[in-house]
Every structure is written in C-alpha cells, then in structure tokens.
Design a protein around this motif. Structure first.
Motif, PDB file in Angstrom:
ATOM      1  N   PHE A  45       1.102  -1.248   0.013  1.00  0.00           N
ATOM      2  CA  PHE A  45       0.213   0.085  -0.117  1.00  0.00           C
ATOM      3  C   PHE A  45       1.354   0.902  -0.109  1.00  0.00           C
ATOM      4  N   ASN A  46       0.917   2.446  -1.378  1.00  0.00           N
ATOM      5  CA  ASN A  46       1.589   3.155  -1.002  1.00  0.00           C
ATOM      6  C   ASN A  46       0.732   3.944  -1.114  1.00  0.00           C
ATOM      7  N   ILE A  47       0.835   5.513  -0.123  1.00  0.00           N
ATOM      8  CA  ILE A  47       0.470   6.455   0.189  1.00  0.00           C
ATOM      9  C   ILE A  47       1.042   7.878  -0.125  1.00  0.00           C
ATOM     10  N   MET A  48       0.637   8.969  -0.565  1.00  0.00           N
ATOM     11  CA  MET A  48       1.177  10.521  -0.905  1.00  0.00           C
ATOM     12  C   MET A  48       0.438  11.456   0.251  1.00  0.00           C
ATOM     13  N   VAL A  49       1.168  11.604   0.678  1.00  0.00           N
ATOM     14  CA  VAL A  49       0.997  13.312   1.301  1.00  0.00           C
ATOM     15  C   VAL A  49       0.784  14.538   0.482  1.00  0.00           C
ATOM     16  N   ARG A  89       2.947   1.602  -7.110  1.00  0.00           N
ATOM     17  CA  ARG A  89       2.485   2.725  -7.606  1.00  0.00           C
ATOM     18  C   ARG A  89       1.410   3.854  -6.907  1.00  0.00           C
ATOM     19  N   VAL A  90       0.829   5.242  -6.731  1.00  0.00           N
ATOM     20  CA  VAL A  90       0.854   6.019  -5.656  1.00  0.00           C
ATOM     21  C   VAL A  90      -1.336   5.402  -5.683  1.00  0.00           C
ATOM     22  N   HIS A  91      -2.089   4.139  -4.734  1.00  0.00           N
ATOM     23  CA  HIS A  91      -2.542   4.334  -4.332  1.00  0.00           C
ATOM     24  C   HIS A  91      -3.936   5.338  -4.378  1.00  0.00           C
ATOM     25  N   CYS A  92      -2.859   5.820  -2.581  1.00  0.00           N
ATOM     26  CA  CYS A  92      -3.892   7.311  -2.413  1.00  0.00           C
ATOM     27  C   CYS A  92      -2.995   8.452  -2.306  1.00  0.00           C
ATOM     28  N   VAL A 136      -4.467  10.090 -10.033  1.00  0.00           N
ATOM     29  CA  VAL A 136      -4.481   9.337  -8.881  1.00  0.00           C
ATOM     30  C   VAL A 136      -5.130   9.476  -8.139  1.00  0.00           C
ATOM     31  N   ASN A 137      -5.916   8.528  -6.864  1.00  0.00           N
ATOM     32  CA  ASN A 137      -6.755   8.681  -5.825  1.00  0.00           C
ATOM     33  C   ASN A 137      -6.518   9.562  -4.954  1.00  0.00           C
ATOM     34  N   ILE A 138      -7.775  10.805  -5.402  1.00  0.00           N
ATOM     35  CA  ILE A 138      -7.238  11.979  -4.257  1.00  0.00           C
ATOM     36  C   ILE A 138      -8.611  12.275  -2.727  1.00  0.00           C
ATOM     37  N   VAL A 139      -8.117  11.477  -1.706  1.00  0.00           N
ATOM     38  CA  VAL A 139      -8.685  12.099  -0.956  1.00  0.00           C
ATOM     39  C   VAL A 139      -8.973  13.328   0.032  1.00  0.00           C
ATOM     40  N   PRO A 140      -9.407  14.361  -0.100  1.00  0.00           N
ATOM     41  CA  PRO A 140      -9.448  15.793   0.220  1.00  0.00           C
ATOM     42  C   PRO A 140      -9.419  16.128   1.484  1.00  0.00           C
ATOM     43  N   ILE A 141      -8.685  16.704   2.823  1.00  0.00           N
ATOM     44  CA  ILE A 141      -8.737  16.610   4.535  1.00  0.00           C
ATOM     45  C   ILE A 141      -8.357  17.922   4.342  1.00  0.00           C
ATOM     46  N   ILE A 142      -9.359  18.834   5.824  1.00  0.00           N
ATOM     47  CA  ILE A 142      -8.698  19.669   6.438  1.00  0.00           C
ATOM     48  C   ILE A 142      -8.052  19.817   7.442  1.00  0.00           C
ATOM     49  N   ALA A 143      -6.900  19.924   7.651  1.00  0.00           N
ATOM     50  CA  ALA A 143      -5.935  20.322   8.503  1.00  0.00           C
ATOM     51  C   ALA A 143      -6.462  21.122   9.264  1.00  0.00           C
ATOM     52  N   LYS A 144      -5.154  20.147  11.178  1.00  0.00           N
ATOM     53  CA  LYS A 144      -5.500  21.263  12.329  1.00  0.00           C
ATOM     54  C   LYS A 144      -7.286  22.164  12.130  1.00  0.00           C
ATOM     55  N   ALA A 145      -8.085  20.992  11.732  1.00  0.00           N
ATOM     56  CA  ALA A 145      -9.269  21.117  12.098  1.00  0.00           C
ATOM     57  C   ALA A 145      -9.792  21.658  13.659  1.00  0.00           C
ATOM     58  N   ASP A 146      -9.194  21.779  14.641  1.00  0.00           N
ATOM     59  CA  ASP A 146      -8.977  22.084  15.611  1.00  0.00           C
ATOM     60  C   ASP A 146      -8.969  23.957  15.263  1.00  0.00           C
ATOM     61  N   THR A 147      -8.698  24.318  14.610  1.00  0.00           N
ATOM     62  CA  THR A 147      -8.554  25.910  14.847  1.00  0.00           C
ATOM     63  C   THR A 147      -9.624  26.548  14.322  1.00  0.00           C
ATOM     64  N   GLN A 152      -8.777  -2.191  -0.396  1.00  0.00           N
ATOM     65  CA  GLN A 152      -8.870  -2.867  -1.181  1.00  0.00           C
ATOM     66  C   GLN A 152      -9.384  -2.179  -2.656  1.00  0.00           C
ATOM     67  N   ASP A 153      -9.925  -1.412  -2.617  1.00  0.00           N
ATOM     68  CA  ASP A 153     -10.843  -0.984  -3.554  1.00  0.00           C
ATOM     69  C   ASP A 153      -9.913   0.327  -3.981  1.00  0.00           C
ATOM     70  N   LEU A 154      -9.389   0.830  -3.406  1.00  0.00           N
ATOM     71  CA  LEU A 154      -8.784   2.095  -4.123  1.00  0.00           C
ATOM     72  C   LEU A 154      -7.597   1.375  -4.187  1.00  0.00           C
ATOM     73  N   LYS A 155      -7.165  -0.077  -4.893  1.00  0.00           N
ATOM     74  CA  LYS A 155      -5.979  -0.999  -4.830  1.00  0.00           C
ATOM     75  C   LYS A 155      -6.683  -0.829  -6.572  1.00  0.00           C
ATOM     76  N   GLU A 156      -7.583  -1.606  -6.041  1.00  0.00           N
ATOM     77  CA  GLU A 156      -8.180  -2.163  -7.441  1.00  0.00           C
ATOM     78  C   GLU A 156      -8.555  -0.297  -8.085  1.00  0.00           C
ATOM     79  N   VAL A 157      -9.135   0.218  -7.830  1.00  0.00           N
ATOM     80  CA  VAL A 157     -10.003   1.918  -9.004  1.00  0.00           C
ATOM     81  C   VAL A 157      -7.604   1.790  -9.704  1.00  0.00           C
TER      82      VAL A 157
END
Length: 432
Positions: free
Chosen positions: A49-53, A157-160, A187-198, A296-301
C-alpha cells in the motif's frame, strides 16, 4: 447322525486409514474453502500500500500519517532534523516500512512532497508530483510486458493521495483547485482539512460545504467517484462518505489521561482535543475509510482505472507495442465472435452525440478517441485481437469520449458480467 459342517465365512476387511494423510482432509469439503486458501496464500505474500501526502509545510502531514498507522512511518520520523530548510523546488521522498499486525504483513510506503506550495511562485508545482506518479505506472508497465517477467511484480504505484487543505475557513486557494484538477485524472485524491481544531464547529461545517461546492463547480472528482459505484449497496455507503468529505481531522502522537483512559490528543489551555473522538474531529472516519473499508478498493481503482488508462494510452502511442520495442510485421488477427447477449445495467456514457457526458473529465487532448468502439464476447483461451468489432456502442463513438471513460466503461461492464456468472472481455479498437 451326520455332523453338519459349518463353513467359516471370512470376516469383512476393515478399511485401513491411509498412512501419511492428515485427518483434516477427511473433514468438511466445500467450494467455500477457497476463501481460506486465498487467505493463507495472501498472508504469506503480504500486501502493498502506497500513500502520498501533499500539502503546505506546517499542516501536520507527518503527524497525521503516524497517527493513522499508529507507528513512526513518516519521513520526519525516519530522518529529519529541525535545521532542515524548505527545498526550493518540489521534491519527492518515499519511505518504506513493513507493518505487521495479527500475522498480516503490509509493506507501507509513504511518499512525501516537501516544498509543495511553499514558494512565492508556485506555478506548475504539481508537475513533479504528476511525473512521479506516471513514472511508477511506466515502471510497472515495463515489468508487465517483459517476456520473462517476475512472478510478483513490485507495486510502487500510488494508491491514495491525501491532499491537505489549509483551515482558512474562507475558500480553496487557486493552487488547491489546480492541483486537484490535474491530479484527479491520474490518482485517487482524498481531500482533508488539516488542523481542524483551529475552527469552531460552525466554521468547520460552513467551510466543508463551501469546499464541496467549489469542487463541484470546477468539475473536480475526488475518491470515491460516483461513476465507480458498482451497485446500490456501494452507492448508499459511498454517498454517506461523500457527504462527510472533506474530513476535518486532527493528528497527534502524544497520549494524555482523560477520565482514567489514555487517549491520543492535543493539549490546549481550555482542555484536550481527543483525536479519536468524533465530537472533536473526524479522524476516526478517515481511518476507517482508508484502512478498514476502502483500502482494497483504492488499489483496485488504481489498477483497473488509472493504470489501465495510462497503459492503453502508452501502448496506443507506441503502435500497440510494449515501450521500447521496434516495429514488427503485422500478422493476421482473429476477430471477436459475435456477442453472447447484451449485458443489462451497463452505464451509458452519452445518450446522443449532441449531449456529451459532462461528468467525464478529459485526460489529454492526444487521448481523444474519435472512433473508439467496443465489443464484448466470452473469453475463450485468452484474449485475441479485435480489428473489426461486431457491435459498436453508440455512446463510445462520440468524439468527446476519452480513453479513461472507455476504460471505466469496460471495467464496470466486466464486473457486471462477473455478477451474472459470465466472464466478459472487452476489445478496444483504437484509431491510428
């Protein structure tokens, strides 16, 4: 009196248990045991599993990755000192780890992108990232087309791709929109809001709604895409996830005592922000989404959509030959037999030439298929060439249909065939 002679009958032979055969073989026999066979084999080989930030410096990318996998797996945890300067250009740094839990081994690779968005001029700063992703596809393709290829091709390959959005509370930056617009096609992009405690709870909800609206207006698709929902169950589950995205998360690798329990959190003057508490942030939703339900679905897509799109375009640009090969004399090709029957429930891409699909993004201008055609058949003894398909899909002959759309259509059709107990192959007729 004559004595009666009683004939001694031979005793029936008692079956002897075969020597050397385990008693397990004499137990339950059923086709559902193949699941256990697959589980044992998969546990031996392990998972990749390969994840990119991706995101600006200071948004807590390394901390969140360490919190996500409960290990020191980020780049800064491996080799980093506080005197390290921000790079002048975007760099790609990959750190590999082997994580074992419950007898299951997973080779985890974390790809970091230091320098992204940290310069005064951030023009085209996503190009090194896109180049790196395509290089991994190219590496896998070259291994795949080798005559004497490896039994198990290393998957780099970058899965996420976790894209960190700055918690401004206003709107997305132009850099955010341009990055996701270019990279969502590869690539499969998952957007997230960082440091939500602010942000306050009201600011967080308004910001999430504003981000979803901007992504929809600009035609940017993030994972899980609506077009990849296979059935009603998947659509219902993914709709709930899409309504919660982008996840507003908080990361921390420090533990504190709260009500007699040790919890991960961030200590503030007014209390402790608990990372795994849904009333504080949505980290638990992100962790369940990436690891428990959709890994697993991230890898399949990645394999069936993004990689297949790159592979088809790459082979088409090279005349149908593997990368680096010369031109071979064309031989006779066997046409596909007539289709068995039309598969029901296949999604159409365009109802008429005057109404092209608006939800399908254009990959590249060179990847347009002005005469793309598809035909379906039952697979017998491997794939064969299809120079003259027997049935042409009217939706696939439209000039606006991209190669990615054709690959998606074939993948969904093949899955629909498997659900009906059929093995369906799709042959592409690419223009010269």
């Amino acid at each position: 009196m004559s004595e009666l002679m009683v004939e001694a009958r031979p005793k029936p032979a008692v079956p002897v248990k075969p020597v050397g055969i385990s008693s397990n073989l004499l137990g339950y026999i059923g086709i559902d045991t193949i699941i256990e066979q697959m589980r044992k084999k998969t546990m031996k080989t392990g998972f990749d599993f390969n994840i990119m930030v991706v995101g600006q410096s200071g948004l807590g990318k390394s901390t969140l990755i360490n919190t996500l996998f409960k290990s020191q797996v980020s780049r800064k945890s491996a080799s980093w000192n506080r005197e390290e300067k921000i790079p002048k250009t975007v760099e790609i740094k990959a750190i590999g780890h082997v994580i074992e839990e419950g007898g299951v081994k997973m080779k985890l690779t974390v790809i970091d992108t230091p320098g992204f968005g940290d310069q005064i001029n951030n023009e085209n700063c996503w190009e090194p990232i896109e180049k790196y992703i395509n290089e991994q596809y190219e590496k896998f393709l070259k291994e795949e087309v080798n005559i004497a290829r490896k039994k198990r091709i290393p998957d780099t390959r970058v899965h996420c791709c976790l894209y960190f959005i700055s918690p401004t509370g206003h709107s997305l930056r132009p850099l955010d929109l341009e990055f996701m617009k270019h990279l969502s096609k590869v690539v499969n992009i998952v957007p997230i809001i960082a440091k939500a405690d602010t942000m306050t709870l009201e600011e967080k909800m308004e910001f999430k709604q504003r981000v979803r609206k901007e992504l929809e207006v600009h035609g940017i698709e993030f994972y899980p895409q609506k077009e990849f929902d296979e059935d009603l169950e998947d659509k219902t589950e993914n709709d709930k996830i899409r309504e919660s995205m982008p996840f507003a998360v908080v990361g921390s690798d420090k533990e504190y005592q709260v009500n007699g329990k040790r919890v991960l959190g961030r200590k503030t003057p007014w209390g402790i922000v608990e990372v795994e508490n849904l009333s504080h942030c949505e980290f638990a939703l992100l962790r369940d989404f990436v690891i428990r339900t959709h890994l697993q679905d991230l890898k399949e897509v990645t394999h069936n959509i993004h990689y297949e799109t790159y592979r088809a375009r790459r082979l088409n640009d090279n005349g149908g030959l593997p990368p680096g090969e010369g031109v071979l004399p064309a031989g006779p090709a066997s046409p596909c037999p007539p289709p068995h029957r039309r598969l029901k429930g296949l999604p159409g891409l365009a109802s008429s030439p005057s109404s092209p699909p608006a939800t399908l993004p254009v990959l590249l201008s060179s990847s347009q298929l002005p005469a793309a055609t598809l035909c379906s058949r039952r697979r017998k003894r491997g794939p064969r060439a299809c120079p003259a398909p027997q049935r042409q899909s009217p939706s696939m002959s439209h000039p606006s249909v991209t190669l990615r759309a054709a690959v998606r259509w074939a993948w969904l059709g093949e899955k629909a065939g498997r659900r009906r107990g059929q093995t369906v192959a799709f042959c592409f007729s690419l223009p010269p």
